[in-house]
Design an enzyme around this catalytic site. Structure first.
Site, PDB file in Angstrom:
ATOM      1  N   HIS A 168     -11.816   8.885 -10.368  1.00  0.00           N
ATOM      2  CA  HIS A 168     -10.638   8.948 -11.232  1.00  0.00           C
ATOM      3  C   HIS A 168      -9.679  10.070 -10.823  1.00  0.00           C
ATOM      4  CE1 HIS A 168     -12.839   6.057 -13.622  1.00  0.00           C
ATOM      5  NE2 HIS A 168     -11.687   5.746 -14.188  1.00  0.00           N
ATOM      6  N   GLU A 208     -12.807  -1.108  -0.282  1.00  0.00           N
ATOM      7  CA  GLU A 208     -11.724  -1.075  -1.265  1.00  0.00           C
ATOM      8  C   GLU A 208     -11.789  -2.307  -2.159  1.00  0.00           C
ATOM      9  OE1 GLU A 208      -7.883  -0.792   0.563  1.00  0.00           O
ATOM     10  OE2 GLU A 208      -8.076   1.369   0.860  1.00  0.00           O
ATOM     11  N   CYS A 265       0.811  -1.220   0.000  1.00  0.00           N
ATOM     12  CA  CYS A 265       0.000   0.000   0.000  1.00  0.00           C
ATOM     13  C   CYS A 265       0.846   1.272   0.000  1.00  0.00           C
ATOM     14  CB  CYS A 265      -0.964  -0.004   1.173  1.00  0.00           C
ATOM     15  SG  CYS A 265      -2.238  -1.266   1.026  1.00  0.00           S
TER      16      CYS A 265
END
Length: 127
Positions: free
Chosen positions: A70, A113, A26
């Site tokens: 985005h 997620e 991550c």
């Protein structure tokens, strides 16, 4: 007690958590197809029998589309873009911008997620 409704929204975004060790996956730039669930409650229904009209949640979808989808979340948020912080960030936006114009009260924002991981923030409504 009372009534609850929920609605699911989705968006895609990138993030990274640079405070993690370099070998942590991550810490590297990566993205997710996020799913966000919002839940509202009300003690009483408004005509014709709603906690709030699902259509009244459209400004939240517009916010996600315009400011989050985005995007690189590190550029959007003031705190590290963990799912926990993202849930808090979105809850604050809803409370400040959406709640004043709708009947229901936000009780939680859950951020997924992946299909198997999520974080949830429930604002303290006792204050």
């Amino acid at each position: 007690m009372g009534y609850k409704i929920g609605k699911v929204f989705s968006f895609s975004a990138s993030h990274q958590l640079p405070d993690l060790p370099a070998e942590h996956k991550c810490a590297r730039l990566h993205g997710h197809n996020y799913r966000v669930e919002v839940t509202f409650r009300a003690d009483q229904l408004v005509p014709p029998g709603f906690v709030t009209d699902f259509g009244d949640l459209a400004p939240f979808k517009d916010h996600l589309d315009d400011k989050i989808d985005h995007r690189h979340l590190n550029d959007v948020m003031a705190h590290p873009p963990t799912s926990e912080n993202l849930a808090t960030h979105l809850a604050i936006w809803i409370i400040d911008n959406l709640e004043p114009g709708i009947h229901g009260t936000l009780i939680s924002v859950r951020v997924h997620e992946t299909d198997s991981t999520w974080a949830e923030y429930s604002p303290d409504r006792t204050k």
